[in-house]
Design a protein around this motif. Structure first.
Motif, PDB file in Angstrom:
ATOM      1  N   MET A  48       6.865  40.246 -17.218  1.00 57.31           N
ATOM      2  CA  MET A  48       7.011  40.108 -15.757  1.00 57.31           C
ATOM      3  C   MET A  48       8.307  39.528 -15.011  1.00 57.31           C
ATOM      4  SD  MET A  48       3.165  39.402 -14.418  1.00 57.31           S
ATOM      5  CE  MET A  48       3.142  37.996 -15.375  1.00 57.31           C
ATOM      6  N   GLU A  54       4.389  35.219  -8.582  1.00 59.92           N
ATOM      7  CA  GLU A  54       4.204  34.009  -9.216  1.00 59.92           C
ATOM      8  C   GLU A  54       4.009  32.949  -8.077  1.00 59.92           C
ATOM      9  OE1 GLU A  54       4.145  32.307 -12.366  1.00 59.92           O
ATOM     10  OE2 GLU A  54       3.951  34.089 -13.842  1.00 59.92           O
ATOM     11  N   TYR A 239      -3.361  38.821 -15.501  1.00 58.22           N
ATOM     12  CA  TYR A 239      -2.177  39.902 -14.961  1.00 58.22           C
ATOM     13  C   TYR A 239      -2.523  40.970 -16.051  1.00 58.22           C
ATOM     14  CZ  TYR A 239       0.745  36.895 -17.790  1.00 58.22           C
ATOM     15  OH  TYR A 239       1.335  36.239 -18.866  1.00 58.22           O
ATOM     16  N   ALA A 252      -2.492  35.699 -18.993  1.00 60.72           N
ATOM     17  CA  ALA A 252      -2.495  34.812 -20.297  1.00 60.72           C
ATOM     18  C   ALA A 252      -3.106  33.593 -19.993  1.00 60.72           C
ATOM     19  CB  ALA A 252      -0.870  34.576 -20.466  1.00 60.72           C
ATOM     20  N   ARG A 295       5.091  28.534 -24.133  1.00 59.98           N
ATOM     21  CA  ARG A 295       5.671  28.223 -23.074  1.00 59.98           C
ATOM     22  C   ARG A 295       6.601  27.083 -22.997  1.00 59.98           C
ATOM     23  NH1 ARG A 295       0.970  29.767 -20.886  1.00 59.98           N
ATOM     24  NH2 ARG A 295       0.818  31.735 -19.730  1.00 59.98           N
ATOM     25  N   ARG A 321       7.290  29.467 -17.290  1.00 60.28           N
ATOM     26  CA  ARG A 321       6.929  30.729 -16.922  1.00 60.28           C
ATOM     27  C   ARG A 321       7.802  31.704 -16.669  1.00 60.28           C
ATOM     28  NH1 ARG A 321       0.978  30.610 -16.081  1.00 60.28           N
ATOM     29  NH2 ARG A 321       1.273  32.866 -15.067  1.00 60.28           N
TER      30      ARG A 321
HETATM   31  N1  GLY Z   1       5.225  34.381 -16.646  1.00 64.90           N
HETATM   32  C1  GLY Z   1       3.841  34.406 -17.082  1.00 64.90           C
HETATM   33  C2  GLY Z   1       3.187  33.425 -17.811  1.00 64.90           C
HETATM   34  O1  GLY Z   1       3.994  32.696 -18.124  1.00 64.90           O
HETATM   35  O2  GLY Z   1       2.019  33.706 -18.255  1.00 64.90           O
END
Ligand code: GLY
Length: 357
Positions: A48, A54, A239, A252, A295, A321
């Motif tokens: 995304m 966000e 999402y 997620a 992440r 993210r």
């Molecule tokens: N950018 C979406 C996530 O980190 O889940």
């Protein structure tokens, strides 16, 4: 001692590739060294390009994300021309359905439209019946992160970047305010300048506060008779990212479990119930794949970009993210800094020293 020439980029994810691409385009001699290209968060992401969905508040991070989003169409088009490969960039907009009225509040002046209940259900049939309205962010978009990573990989190689995979950097060896060499699983390596872009694993090499935040994901394949989903749905608990080949990526979780691998029943159950509530139209679509990734999170959730305590080491990590979104702007700003000492004032907010005043 292996001498890799001018610049050595440590890390095998999208940030490392985007930086190497820009450095090489500007004529530098570049080597990438990475342990395992497939481990990077790059492959786990949903792709995304969503600074608005966000809900990043007005801040230097929002400015950085908006600048990067603005580069995306051109950046991916050039990559596609160079490699003949698709990246799946899709200016599809993002719809953020809401279940409660208070989510109707808006904090910035960017382009967006509030859709009431009737309008949102008409514009996207198949949404859950308790969706009361939602924001439409027409400038948010998506890219197929796995296709993009492959295109970047091919592009940098075509331009002449040397990529060394299967090599673990064990230590960054310093003398005073300079890095002298890297100690690796393949001996000692030396370059004029080093760039650290090792995402969630950065703390194994330098004492900077980047820690893994696990995200579990899955995908389904839309049946031909299913309601077509033509835009990203960004719900409060999950999402859904539709791909042009008919898959829907569902994300997620966000978990503090270190580098614990694997999908869990609880993680997947939460994602599935949130996804079915948001978009019941997918409930009979066959499940295609489960996966997870890590992440790179920092305490203030901002990336660490630019100078380091060492004159010949530059940092580009902690994108949390927004790694896919921030790749183009990170590539340009870091290359300009390393090659021309051109400091973009926007980088000020992302200096490592904010954690070591
Ligand atoms: N950018 C979406 C996530 O980190 O889940």
């Amino acid at each position: 001692m292996k001498s890799t020439g001018e610049i050595l980029v440590i890390g095998g994810g999208i940030i490392s590739l985007a930086i190497a691409l820009e450095l090489k385009r500007q004529g530098a001699s570049v080597t990438i060294v990475c342990r395992d290209f497939t481990e990077a968060a790059t492959h786990a992401a949903a792709g995304m390009l969503a600074p608005q969905a966000e809900r990043i508040p007005p801040s230097p991070l929002l400015d950085l994300c908006l600048r990067s989003r603005a580069l995306y169409a051109n950046w991916t088009q050039k990559l596609e021309e160079l490699t003949g490969l698709e990246t799946g960039y899709w200016a599809c907009g993002i719809l953020a359905p809401a279940y409660q009225e208070n989510l109707a509040l808006k904090a910035d002046n960017l382009e967006s439209v509030w859709l009431d209940r009737a309008t949102i259900h008409q514009s996207q049939p198949g949404l859950g019946s308790d969706v009361i309205g939602g924001w439409w962010f027409p400038e948010d978009a998506q890219v197929d992160n796995r296709l993009l990573a492959k295109a970047l990989w091919v592009a940098v190689q075509e331009l002449g970047v040397e990529i060394q995979t299967g090599v673990t950097v064990e230590k960054i060896v310093q003398n005073g305010d300079r890095v002298t060499h890297l100690q690796t699983s393949a001996g000692t390596w030396q370059a004029d300048h080093y760039i650290l872009a090792t995402g969630a694993w950065s703390q194994t090499l330098l004492p900077i506060p980047v820690t893994p935040k696990k995200g579990q994901m899955l995908s389904v394949q839309m049946l031909p008779e299913s309601m077509p989903l033509q835009t990203v749905l960004y719900g409060s608990d999950s999402y859904l990212v539709p791909r042009q080949d008919g898959r829907i990526i569902i994300g997620a979780t966000s978990e503090d479990v270190g580098f614990t691998r694997g999908n869990t029943p609880l993680g997947i159950q939460r994602l599935l119930s949130a996804a079915i509530r948001l978009y019941p139209a997918l409930q009979n679509d066959p499940i295609q794949e489960f996966w997870w990734g890590f992440r790179p999170a920092t305490p203030d959730e901002l990336p660490i970009l630019g100078a380091s305590p060492y004159r010949n080491l530059t940092l580009a990590t902690g994108h949390y993210r927004n790694g896919i979104l921030l790749a183009p702007i990170t590539g340009v700003t870091i290359a300009n800094l390393v090659l021309h000492q051109k400091f973009d004032p926007l980088l000020d907010a992302f200096h490592w020293s904010r954690f070591n005043p």
